[in-house]
Design a protein around this motif. Sequence first.
Motif, mmCIF file in Angstrom:
data_model
loop_
_atom_site.group_PDB
_atom_site.id
_atom_site.type_symbol
_atom_site.label_atom_id
_atom_site.label_comp_id
_atom_site.label_asym_id
_atom_site.label_seq_id
_atom_site.Cartn_x
_atom_site.Cartn_y
_atom_site.Cartn_z
ATOM 1 N N THR A 181 0.796 -1.233 0.000
ATOM 2 C CA THR A 181 0.000 0.000 0.000
ATOM 3 C C THR A 181 0.830 1.285 0.000
ATOM 4 O OG1 THR A 181 -1.453 -1.304 1.389
ATOM 5 C CG2 THR A 181 -2.007 1.037 1.113
ATOM 6 N N GLU A 182 0.438 2.226 -0.857
ATOM 7 C CA GLU A 182 1.024 3.569 -0.871
ATOM 8 C C GLU A 182 0.132 4.496 -0.042
ATOM 9 O OE1 GLU A 182 1.494 5.138 -4.824
ATOM 10 O OE2 GLU A 182 2.718 6.827 -4.157
ATOM 11 N N HIS A 183 0.696 5.582 0.485
ATOM 12 C CA HIS A 183 -0.050 6.592 1.246
ATOM 13 C C HIS A 183 -0.545 6.093 2.597
ATOM 14 C CE1 HIS A 183 0.263 8.980 -2.297
ATOM 15 N NE2 HIS A 183 -0.574 8.246 -3.002
ATOM 16 N N VAL A 184 0.194 5.204 3.243
ATOM 17 C CA VAL A 184 -0.132 4.851 4.630
ATOM 18 C C VAL A 184 0.389 5.990 5.512
ATOM 19 C CG1 VAL A 184 0.124 3.156 6.472
ATOM 20 C CG2 VAL A 184 0.240 2.415 4.076
ATOM 21 N N PRO A 185 -0.456 6.544 6.418
ATOM 22 C CA PRO A 185 0.051 7.611 7.290
ATOM 23 C C PRO A 185 1.328 7.169 8.014
ATOM 24 C CG PRO A 185 -2.321 7.438 7.519
ATOM 25 C CD PRO A 185 -1.880 6.281 6.639
ATOM 26 N N VAL A 186 2.327 8.048 8.029
ATOM 27 C CA VAL A 186 3.656 7.659 8.517
ATOM 28 C C VAL A 186 3.616 7.261 10.000
ATOM 29 C CG1 VAL A 186 6.029 8.449 8.859
ATOM 30 C CG2 VAL A 186 4.820 9.023 6.758
ATOM 31 N N GLN A 187 2.764 7.928 10.798
ATOM 32 C CA GLN A 187 2.698 7.545 12.215
ATOM 33 C C GLN A 187 2.131 6.125 12.371
ATOM 34 O OE1 GLN A 187 1.309 10.533 14.981
ATOM 35 N NE2 GLN A 187 2.459 12.168 13.993
ATOM 36 N N ASP A 188 1.271 5.694 11.464
ATOM 37 C CA ASP A 188 0.788 4.300 11.479
ATOM 38 C C ASP A 188 1.929 3.348 11.128
ATOM 39 O OD1 ASP A 188 -1.694 5.359 11.950
ATOM 40 O OD2 ASP A 188 -2.668 4.514 10.164
ATOM 41 N N VAL A 189 2.728 3.745 10.141
ATOM 42 C CA VAL A 189 3.859 2.906 9.716
ATOM 43 C C VAL A 189 4.830 2.712 10.882
ATOM 44 C CG1 VAL A 189 5.847 2.732 8.159
ATOM 45 C CG2 VAL A 189 3.659 3.630 7.306
ATOM 46 N N MET A 190 5.167 3.828 11.554
ATOM 47 C CA MET A 190 6.117 3.740 12.663
ATOM 48 C C MET A 190 5.570 2.833 13.764
ATOM 49 S SD MET A 190 7.697 7.632 12.787
ATOM 50 C CE MET A 190 6.235 8.363 13.453
ATOM 51 N N TYR A 191 4.263 2.879 13.956
ATOM 52 C CA TYR A 191 3.624 2.076 15.001
ATOM 53 C C TYR A 191 3.785 0.579 14.714
ATOM 54 C CZ TYR A 191 0.237 1.055 18.701
ATOM 55 O OH TYR A 191 -0.366 0.611 19.847
ATOM 56 N N PHE A 192 3.398 0.149 13.503
ATOM 57 C CA PHE A 192 3.485 -1.304 13.283
ATOM 58 C C PHE A 192 4.921 -1.767 13.055
ATOM 59 C CE2 PHE A 192 2.320 -0.269 8.744
ATOM 60 C CZ PHE A 192 3.333 -0.947 8.082
ATOM 61 N N LEU A 193 5.802 -0.861 12.602
ATOM 62 C CA LEU A 193 7.221 -1.246 12.499
ATOM 63 C C LEU A 193 7.819 -1.488 13.889
ATOM 64 C CD1 LEU A 193 8.756 0.977 9.647
ATOM 65 C CD2 LEU A 193 8.024 -1.419 9.534
ATOM 66 N N ALA A 194 7.400 -0.677 14.874
ATOM 67 C CA ALA A 194 7.894 -0.882 16.245
ATOM 68 C C ALA A 194 7.414 -2.227 16.775
ATOM 69 C CB ALA A 194 7.430 0.267 17.146
ATOM 70 N N ALA A 195 6.148 -2.553 16.511
ATOM 71 C CA ALA A 195 5.600 -3.841 16.962
ATOM 72 C C ALA A 195 6.304 -4.998 16.252
ATOM 73 C CB ALA A 195 4.094 -3.882 16.704
ATOM 74 N N ALA A 196 6.573 -4.824 14.960
ATOM 75 C CA ALA A 196 7.213 -5.881 14.170
ATOM 76 C C ALA A 196 8.627 -6.147 14.679
ATOM 77 C CB ALA A 196 7.244 -5.490 12.693
ATOM 78 N N ARG A 197 9.335 -5.059 14.959
ATOM 79 C CA ARG A 197 10.723 -5.185 15.432
ATOM 80 C C ARG A 197 10.747 -6.003 16.723
ATOM 81 N NH1 ARG A 197 12.993 0.299 14.599
ATOM 82 N NH2 ARG A 197 11.528 0.817 16.239
ATOM 83 N N GLU A 198 9.833 -5.689 17.640
ATOM 84 C CA GLU A 198 9.788 -6.380 18.920
ATOM 85 C C GLU A 198 9.443 -7.862 18.748
ATOM 86 O OE1 GLU A 198 8.434 -4.051 22.478
ATOM 87 O OE2 GLU A 198 6.733 -5.420 22.228
ATOM 88 N N ALA A 199 8.576 -8.166 17.755
ATOM 89 C CA ALA A 199 8.117 -9.546 17.559
ATOM 90 C C ALA A 199 9.039 -10.341 16.631
ATOM 91 C CB ALA A 199 6.696 -9.525 16.999
ATOM 92 N N GLY A 200 10.085 -9.693 16.110
ATOM 93 C CA GLY A 200 10.986 -10.393 15.193
ATOM 94 C C GLY A 200 10.366 -10.655 13.837
ATOM 95 N N CYS A 201 9.458 -9.784 13.429
ATOM 96 C CA CYS A 201 8.824 -9.897 12.111
ATOM 97 C C CYS A 201 9.530 -8.949 11.148
ATOM 98 C CB CYS A 201 7.343 -9.534 12.221
ATOM 99 S SG CYS A 201 6.498 -9.390 10.634
ATOM 100 N N GLN A 202 10.021 -9.487 10.024
ATOM 101 C CA GLN A 202 10.671 -8.631 9.022
ATOM 102 C C GLN A 202 9.607 -8.016 8.128
ATOM 103 O OE1 GLN A 202 14.429 -10.293 7.192
ATOM 104 N NE2 GLN A 202 13.470 -12.179 7.865
ATOM 105 N N VAL A 203 9.755 -6.723 7.840
ATOM 106 C CA VAL A 203 8.766 -6.021 7.021
ATOM 107 C C VAL A 203 9.431 -5.451 5.769
ATOM 108 C CG1 VAL A 203 7.105 -4.111 6.932
ATOM 109 C CG2 VAL A 203 7.415 -5.390 9.065
ATOM 110 N N ILE A 204 8.785 -5.656 4.627
ATOM 111 C CA ILE A 204 9.181 -4.989 3.382
ATOM 112 C C ILE A 204 8.104 -3.957 3.082
ATOM 113 C CG2 ILE A 204 9.353 -5.270 0.887
ATOM 114 C CD1 ILE A 204 11.718 -6.588 1.842
#
Lengths: 288, 373
Positions: free
Chosen positions: A95-118
């Motif tokens: 998806t394009e145009h995801v609000p950046v604060q939403d992106v930062m939120y799920f990237l923080a959760a992913a990092r903690e859970a060991g989930c790699q995100v592209i």
Amino acid sequence: MIVRGNETVIVQGITGRQGTFWAERMAEYGTKIIGGVNPKKAGTEHIGRPVWGSAADAASETQVDATVLFIPPLGVKAAALDAISAGIKKMVVMTEHVPVQDVMYFLAAAREAGCQVIGPNTAGLVTVGECFVGFMPAFNPGIFKPGKIGVISRSGSLGTMVCLNLVQGGLGISTFIGIGGDPIIGTTTKDALVALDQDERTEAVAIVGEIGGGMEEEAAEYAKTMSKPIAAFIAGAASPPGKKMGHAGAIVMGSVGSYAGKKAALEAAGVAVVPTPSGIPEALRAVV
Amino acid sequence: MNFEEYAAKPLLSAAGIAVPASEIARTAAEAGTIAEKIGPCVVKAQVPTGKRGKAGGIALASSPAEANTEAARILGMHIGEHEVEKVLVEAQVPIARELYAAVLNDPVTKGPLVLFSPEGGMDIEEIAEKHPQRLMRLAVDIRHGFDRAAVAANLPDLGDIDESALVDLLAKLYAVYSANDAELLEINPLVQTKDGELIALDCKFTLDDSGVKRQEDLAEHGTPDKTTELEARSHAVNLKYIELDGNVGVLANGAGVTMTTMDAISHYGGAPANFLEIGGEAYRLSKEALEIVLANPNVKSLMVNFCGAFARCDVMAEGVVNAWKELEPDIPVFFTIHGTGDKEAIKMVRDGLGLEPYEFMDDAVKAAVEAAQ
């Protein structure tokens, strides 16, 4: 991050127009698409595969190695958190145009859970001849001929063009990693470079960068430690400063993110920086 | 989307951050009238760019007559590429010390970054260079939000600034950042008055463009990018078009391919007339896109570069071929077409226009550059 043909993949948003079209293309090519998610259509079937109400439901029933999100911008955060809490370890966000604060939120959760995100705002991944995740034309043999070059690109269309140029130049591609055109993304140029450095099918790397941000400069630092040859093309030399060139990440502010800065950093690391994409096969043919 | 000072400060005051009394004026007479109400004042040009002070766009006025004179001077002046159409008339504040505070989206830590320095009044790059040890850069876990204890533990030496009041202010600043999908929220200068009070003398707010659709009321107060007539027309149909000063028109799909086509034109001695991408869902709009490119009278040749991944070349080519036949432009056009739907697209160009697309972009670009000269 690289996805292999033996890994199971679900499509969040599988029943939408794009989700349907690309799930079919991925499955035809060899990606193990085992089903998808749509909370409103849980329990039904779509393109001959189960639809679950959530990624968590999918993961409780079967092994899910990766997920790809074809979800509208404001739904991405919830869908990503669903997949992360389900324990899925690889995620590709189209998806394009995801609000950046939403992106930062799920990237923080992913990092903690060991989930790699592209991504977000990526065209996805191709393991040539095996599988692809996203919307790259992996099935076009004039563009994705198997070979030994790993390609990293912020742009899907330009990445496609560089793969085409490699094939036109008599070379082939091992793995394509589309990292996405947003300013804040899960996998950076450097992260992708590390993955290709460790990938035994990849003998040389093409970096397709853009003006804006500091990712190419960061990747250049890692490139100094690599023995695999690297060629790079950086788009945006002719773009005026201070204007957003389509990609949210492609903007030069002051001296940060400039073409000259990226070129100098990459060249200092021994990377061949070429003026148009057709220079990439020329630069790599000599060394592969 | 950028917000000018007068549109950004109400966000701060609504959250309880002190700002001086102020009103906006569009004429010199209005400025004088406002000055009668608020007393000794500062007349400040409202334009979406920095360096207003250096450009002479900010002036002190001790009387309504002076406010009138200064406003008359500032209104209509040019700062950067902007003409000043309004001034903020703001009460003067007895400044003891200038400070700096901001919250922004940080691509390195991939989270919010809270910045604070007791050295303000210069831009952040200069603060970072001159006083690196007095600049707090604190990464925040956006899931947990503002952490008072972490901020307090990381503050530089504050001198006589009240720490508790400062942490309160930074917490409010973070709340404004968070509630409004800010990309950047900056107070520079934040001042400590002679009475020890903390007041925001300026405010810069940039709304995340991807946040606009859930901040529609807020976005009404932002300053739209300065656009040409053609740019405005393209934005109305959701096309990203930027007018440039060359003569080779560009029509391509995807930001990366579009930028690269411009780079190649420039590399082979030409100059691009525009940036126009029809990537993402916009790939169906190639007819509208072509009309906009051709409406620029400087365009002497056109380079069409399609490399379809998500975007389908057949859909884009159909639009261009039909529009070309309809508009019958009097300039040469050069194609390269590859990717999803390329075979059908190439056939459409051959059958519809009697043209043969080039196999290599470099060759097509060279031909387009030559034709434009």
